[in-house]
Motif scaffolding. Structure first.
Motif, mmCIF file in Angstrom:
data_model
loop_
_atom_site.group_PDB
_atom_site.id
_atom_site.type_symbol
_atom_site.label_atom_id
_atom_site.label_comp_id
_atom_site.label_asym_id
_atom_site.label_seq_id
_atom_site.Cartn_x
_atom_site.Cartn_y
_atom_site.Cartn_z
ATOM 1 N N VAL A 74 3.357 11.550 6.818
ATOM 2 C CA VAL A 74 2.361 10.817 5.941
ATOM 3 C C VAL A 74 3.086 9.737 5.148
ATOM 4 C CG1 VAL A 74 0.596 10.944 4.116
ATOM 5 C CG2 VAL A 74 1.013 12.764 5.464
ATOM 6 N N ILE A 75 2.405 8.518 5.051
ATOM 7 C CA ILE A 75 2.961 7.249 4.319
ATOM 8 C C ILE A 75 2.397 7.097 2.989
ATOM 9 C CG2 ILE A 75 3.426 4.775 4.278
ATOM 10 C CD1 ILE A 75 5.549 6.269 6.318
ATOM 11 N N LYS A 76 2.949 7.049 1.814
ATOM 12 C CA LYS A 76 2.327 6.627 0.698
ATOM 13 C C LYS A 76 2.610 5.211 0.339
ATOM 14 C CE LYS A 76 1.706 7.894 -3.978
ATOM 15 N NZ LYS A 76 1.943 8.892 -5.247
ATOM 16 N N ILE A 99 2.121 -1.585 7.287
ATOM 17 C CA ILE A 99 2.271 -0.173 7.824
ATOM 18 C C ILE A 99 1.585 -0.082 8.954
ATOM 19 C CG2 ILE A 99 1.323 2.134 7.171
ATOM 20 C CD1 ILE A 99 1.594 1.335 4.186
ATOM 21 N N ARG A 100 0.536 -0.494 9.391
ATOM 22 C CA ARG A 100 -0.322 -0.133 10.564
ATOM 23 C C ARG A 100 0.415 -0.961 11.857
ATOM 24 N NH1 ARG A 100 -1.228 3.813 9.434
ATOM 25 N NH2 ARG A 100 -3.142 4.879 8.714
ATOM 26 N N SER A 101 1.126 -2.054 11.382
ATOM 27 C CA SER A 101 1.664 -2.742 12.684
ATOM 28 C C SER A 101 2.926 -1.835 13.174
ATOM 29 C CB SER A 101 2.360 -4.127 12.191
ATOM 30 O OG SER A 101 3.530 -4.121 11.385
ATOM 31 N N VAL A 102 3.352 -0.876 12.410
ATOM 32 C CA VAL A 102 4.505 0.052 12.538
ATOM 33 C C VAL A 102 4.052 1.431 12.960
ATOM 34 C CG1 VAL A 102 6.592 1.260 11.682
ATOM 35 C CG2 VAL A 102 5.921 -1.337 10.955
ATOM 36 N N THR A 103 3.206 1.975 12.319
ATOM 37 C CA THR A 103 2.773 3.367 12.490
ATOM 38 C C THR A 103 1.309 3.825 12.184
ATOM 39 O OG1 THR A 103 3.176 5.849 11.939
ATOM 40 C CG2 THR A 103 2.944 3.923 10.164
ATOM 41 N N ALA A 104 0.637 4.645 12.979
ATOM 42 C CA ALA A 104 -0.789 4.975 12.939
ATOM 43 C C ALA A 104 -0.797 6.312 11.927
ATOM 44 C CB ALA A 104 -1.273 5.254 14.312
ATOM 45 N N GLN A 105 0.340 6.754 11.426
ATOM 46 C CA GLN A 105 0.410 7.946 10.396
ATOM 47 C C GLN A 105 -0.421 7.612 9.224
ATOM 48 O OE1 GLN A 105 4.457 8.481 9.334
ATOM 49 N NE2 GLN A 105 4.878 9.609 11.092
ATOM 50 N N PRO A 106 -0.997 8.999 8.864
ATOM 51 C CA PRO A 106 -2.108 8.875 7.691
ATOM 52 C C PRO A 106 -1.326 8.306 6.464
ATOM 53 C CG PRO A 106 -2.048 11.087 8.746
ATOM 54 C CD PRO A 106 -0.886 10.114 9.370
ATOM 55 N N VAL A 107 -2.314 7.715 5.516
ATOM 56 C CA VAL A 107 -1.728 7.029 4.434
ATOM 57 C C VAL A 107 -2.107 7.356 3.175
ATOM 58 C CG1 VAL A 107 -1.182 4.609 3.251
ATOM 59 C CG2 VAL A 107 -0.898 4.877 5.680
ATOM 60 N N TYR A 108 -1.502 7.810 2.238
ATOM 61 C CA TYR A 108 -1.961 7.827 0.622
ATOM 62 C C TYR A 108 -1.847 6.550 0.055
ATOM 63 C CZ TYR A 108 -1.417 12.803 1.825
ATOM 64 O OH TYR A 108 -1.424 14.036 2.412
ATOM 65 N N VAL A 109 -2.771 6.194 -0.628
ATOM 66 C CA VAL A 109 -2.667 4.978 -1.568
ATOM 67 C C VAL A 109 -2.791 5.276 -3.180
ATOM 68 C CG1 VAL A 109 -4.423 3.121 -2.320
ATOM 69 C CG2 VAL A 109 -3.560 3.307 0.077
ATOM 70 N N ASP A 110 -1.759 4.881 -3.736
ATOM 71 C CA ASP A 110 -1.957 4.957 -5.135
ATOM 72 C C ASP A 110 -2.018 3.399 -5.916
ATOM 73 O OD1 ASP A 110 -1.723 5.329 -8.026
ATOM 74 O OD2 ASP A 110 0.250 6.237 -7.733
ATOM 75 N N ALA A 111 -3.232 3.218 -6.590
ATOM 76 C CA ALA A 111 -3.660 2.134 -7.009
ATOM 77 C C ALA A 111 -2.970 1.564 -8.398
ATOM 78 C CB ALA A 111 -5.046 1.465 -7.003
#
Length: 309
Positions: free
Chosen positions: A122-124, A139-151
């Motif tokens: 998982v990427i954050k 991120i999507r150009s490198v990996t399809a892994q799930p992403v957590y976002v902290d605004a």
């Protein structure tokens, strides 16, 4: 700051990771520790009584209080010859994958950082700037892994925030932490009501009393030991969130293996984990925690299972 507490020949280790926005420093932590009478801590430890005592000495200071709490949990595990996760009724097989935070940088360096995070599942990423979409696209150009976002409270317009969340969902983002300022309770509640992704309160949720207040404002809470004043209150927060049918993300500050293993002992009781401190810290005096398929592997060693390098 690292803390050691001794009892009957055993040593318990704790850690305070202090960040400026919480108002703590090495000096304030040292001053607080000088007020603590450790002779009052009798085994088996009454953690409810201990946190009440620590709170009575001075308000705030959650990180140094966490250091004491973690050290006592480590000590208790060693005295009982049981791992902390067992004393806290966690089940290792329920351990969630931990995310890995990719620091903001130039596009090329940011892209390389994402590539170097391949051992995690998982990427954050922290958003809240004018290049939010660009970062997700990299991120999507490198990996399809799930992403957590902290605004990080960086969004201010509720409709624009909602539009962004809908777009983030299309990009495979799993959750959004603290999208709007914590003071904008109505805005966060409106966003939570309409959001297609879980909205998680972070800066809004510090200690146990904040969990009830977060109900209806967020889908879930981010529990951090450095905010909750340690493992005992973090466990109470997790239990309360479950009682309120809220989700739980367990996170961390810039921590060594000590506080991170303390959080990992509770992680199987949570929906998501963001315990990447030891993997982002250059001065970790302990062995790096073992990950298998992006998940912490809990040790059967007594206490935290902490090992010096």
């Amino acid at each position: 700051m690292l803390v050691q507490l001794e009892h009957e020949g055993y040593v318990g280790y704790g850690e305070a990771s202090m960040v400026p926005y919480m108002g703590e420093s090495f000096q304030s932590a040292a001053a607080f520790l000088n007020k603590v009478d450790v002779s009052l801590f009798k085994f088996p430890f009454d953690f409810a009584e201990i946190i009440d005592y620590l709170d009575s000495l001075a308000p705030g200071n959650p990180a140094v209080k966490a250091a004491i709490d973690i050290a006592l949990h480590d000590l208790e595990g060693k005295l009982f010859s049981k791992p902390c996760w067992q004393l806290l009724d966690s089940h290792p097989e329920l351990m969630p994958s931990t995310s890995y935070t990719v620091g903001i940088d130039t596009p090329d360096i940011f892209r390389q950082k994402v590539k170097e995070a391949g051992g995690f599942k998982v990427i954050k990423v922290k958003l809240g700037r004018d290049n939010d979409k660009e970062l997700i696209q990299i991120i999507r150009s490198v990996t399809a892994q799930p992403v957590y976002v902290d605004a990080n409270q960086g969004w201010t317009d509720r409709q624009q925030s909602l539009d962004m969340i809908h777009w983030l969902k299309e990009q495979g983002v799993v959750l959004v932490e603290q999208p709007m300022p914590k003071s904008d309770i109505e805005g966060n509640a409106w966003l939570t009501q309409h959001s297609p992704l879980p909205v998680i309160g972070d800066e809004s949720v510090q200690r146990f009393a904040d969990v009830q207040k977060a109900k209806g404002v967020y889908h879930g809470i981010n529990v951090k030991l450095m905010k909750s004043a340690g493992m005992y209150e973090a466990k109470r927060m997790i239990d309360k969130a479950h009682e309120l049918n809220m989700k739980v993300l367990i996170g961390c500050m810039s921590e060594t293996s000590c506080a991170s293993l303390a959080a990992a002992a509770l992680a199987p009781q949570c929906d998501w984990a963001d315990i990447d401190g030891p993997f982002l810290t250059t001065n970790n005096p302990y062995q790096t925690p073992v990950l298998v398929e992006g998940k912490y592997q809990l040790s059967n060693a007594p206490g935290l299972g902490l090992q010096l390098k």
